[in-house]
Structures are given as structure tokens and as C-alpha cells.
Design an enzyme around this catalytic site. Sequence first.
Site, PDB file in Angstrom:
ATOM      1  N   PRO A   2       0.897  -1.319   0.138  1.00 28.03           N
ATOM      2  CA  PRO A   2      -0.012  -0.177  -0.102  1.00 28.03           C
ATOM      3  C   PRO A   2       0.979   1.132   0.002  1.00 28.03           C
ATOM      4  CG  PRO A   2      -0.881  -1.421   1.545  1.00 28.03           C
ATOM      5  CD  PRO A   2       0.486  -1.955   1.061  1.00 28.03           C
ATOM      6  N   GLU A   3       0.428   2.304  -0.823  1.00 26.47           N
ATOM      7  CA  GLU A   3       1.035   3.572  -0.944  1.00 26.47           C
ATOM      8  C   GLU A   3       0.534   4.491   0.196  1.00 26.47           C
ATOM      9  OE1 GLU A   3       3.453   3.818  -3.463  1.00 26.47           O
ATOM     10  OE2 GLU A   3       3.275   2.031  -4.446  1.00 26.47           O
ATOM     11  N   LYS A  51       3.109   5.250   6.017  1.00 25.23           N
ATOM     12  CA  LYS A  51       2.030   3.756   5.889  1.00 25.23           C
ATOM     13  C   LYS A  51       1.475   3.652   7.034  1.00 25.23           C
ATOM     14  CE  LYS A  51       4.765   2.884   1.434  1.00 25.23           C
ATOM     15  NZ  LYS A  51       5.549   1.739   0.758  1.00 25.23           N
ATOM     16  N   ASN A 169       6.227   1.106  -4.296  1.00 25.68           N
ATOM     17  CA  ASN A 169       6.520   0.801  -5.456  1.00 25.68           C
ATOM     18  C   ASN A 169       5.890   1.423  -6.585  1.00 25.68           C
ATOM     19  OD1 ASN A 169       8.633  -1.082  -5.114  1.00 25.68           O
ATOM     20  ND2 ASN A 169       7.442  -2.753  -4.390  1.00 25.68           N
ATOM     21  N   ARG A 250      10.546  -6.510  -3.702  1.00 26.46           N
ATOM     22  CA  ARG A 250      10.613  -5.040  -4.456  1.00 26.46           C
ATOM     23  C   ARG A 250      10.314  -5.374  -5.946  1.00 26.46           C
ATOM     24  NH1 ARG A 250      10.007  -1.616  -0.349  1.00 26.46           N
ATOM     25  NH2 ARG A 250      11.973  -1.647   0.934  1.00 26.46           N
TER      26      ARG A 250
END
Length: 263
Positions: A2-3, A51, A169, A250
Site C-alpha cells: 500500500p502507498e 504507511k 513501488n 521489491r
Amino acid sequence: MPEGDTVWNTARVLERALAGARLTGSDFRVPQLATTDLAGWAVRESASRGKHLLLRLGDPAGEDWTLHSHLRMDGAWRAYAPGERWTARPAHLIRVVLRSPGAVAVGYHLHEVALVRTAEEASLVGHLGPDLLGPDWDPDQAVRRLAAHPEQSIGEALLDQRNLAGVGNLYKCEVLFLRGVSPWTPVRAVPDLAGTVTLAQRLLAANRGRWTQSTTGVLRRGGTSYVYGRRAQPCRRCGTAIRKEELGERVTYWCPACQPERG
């Protein structure tokens, strides 16, 4: 992962569902809080820090507390009406249930769940850099923190929440594409760090308040990103096939033509 905008939106969901209410019950399905009972506690505010989710509470004695949780890759909070079926995830993934007269908040697959005095929040989030969606956003400080690690790749540096809090990401990949910078470029070789962090903040802020994340301005399926999730598809600028590389959890997407490596 989650961003920061997703976590910000989640905090708003909890705010709308619970803020101003007095809890009628709680159920913690994590060992460290298994015997905790928040019945009678007042919900004062729901906030995000990068976050991290921070639900600020008041106990019956008037003391201030914060219920902290982190979504990581797979966590989520959902709000339901009393009596409504909880359908978001399988029941075995539930970690926290908070009940109020008007809503039930259910936390699925949450991480780092902790209850601390609000005055001690810094023990959980004090290490974070400036929050891209917070009142403390300071692009100059973000640039200073990034520049303090000149040999680190810019892709890694943007994901390091100690530099700036909120980039995951998706935004890492999209920001670097729009800036024309390879994810493997050392921080010292990035032409304009200030422009990079300013763009990151602008993109997150543009998506705040909605669940569909778009960096292109297009909301329809398949048109929301320039490179993220588009492996082997043609670059929207030059037509070169978008590449993808995985390293553990990643994931990096980039256009090798539009984002030349700099040393």
C-alpha cells in the site's frame, strides 16, 4: 505494498466510521493485546503517518492512547454497519474488531499492532521522514535525507521511509519514469532531487480521496500508469518494451530508453 495515499484513505474510512463514538466492544486477535478491552473508550481521531495508521483514543479515565497498525503488503481495514456480514476477507485473517453504536471496524491481516500512550507515538513513527500527505511535509528535509546517502540507488532511497514517508513501488516507478531517471541511478547522480520529491508529493496528493490510483490522469482500466504493471508493453512515450525486475518483495518497472542509467 500500500502507498501513502491508500493508507491516508483508510484513515478517512475509520474516521468516518468511528470518530466521535464511544466503543461498545473490541476483539484483539493478536497475542500482545488478546486480553485488552476497549469498551467505553472514546474514538477521538483517525490519522495516518506515511504507511502507519494511528487511531487516537481516550480511556474512561481521560488518558490519551493510540492504537497503531501497519498494512504492509496485505493488510486492510473495513467498516461495516452493525449486523452487516463481514465479507472483505476470510475470517481467519481478522486481527482487530472495534464496535461502536453506528459501525464495526474490522482489521484484516494487520501488522505491528500496538496500543501506546499518544505521547509516546514517536516510539513507533518518530524515525520516519516527512510525510508526503501530512502537515509536516517538508521537501527540503526530504532532499537532505536522500542526499545523506549519495551511493544508494534512487529507487531504494525513495522506498526508504526514513527519507520520506509514503512512497511505495507504484509511485517509485512512476516518479522515476516521469523524471527520466533510471531506478539504479545513485542518489548523487540524480539531476534534481527537489523536483523528484515534489513530483512524488504531487502524485500522491492527486490520488488522495479515491481508491483508483492514476499517474496518467486516466482512470479507466489499463490506462492508469506509465510503466507500473506494464511489463513488455510499449512505452507510452517511445514505444520501447517496458521492463520489470523483481528482487525479493521489491518490483521495479522502467523504460530502458526513457530512463538511461547515470553513474
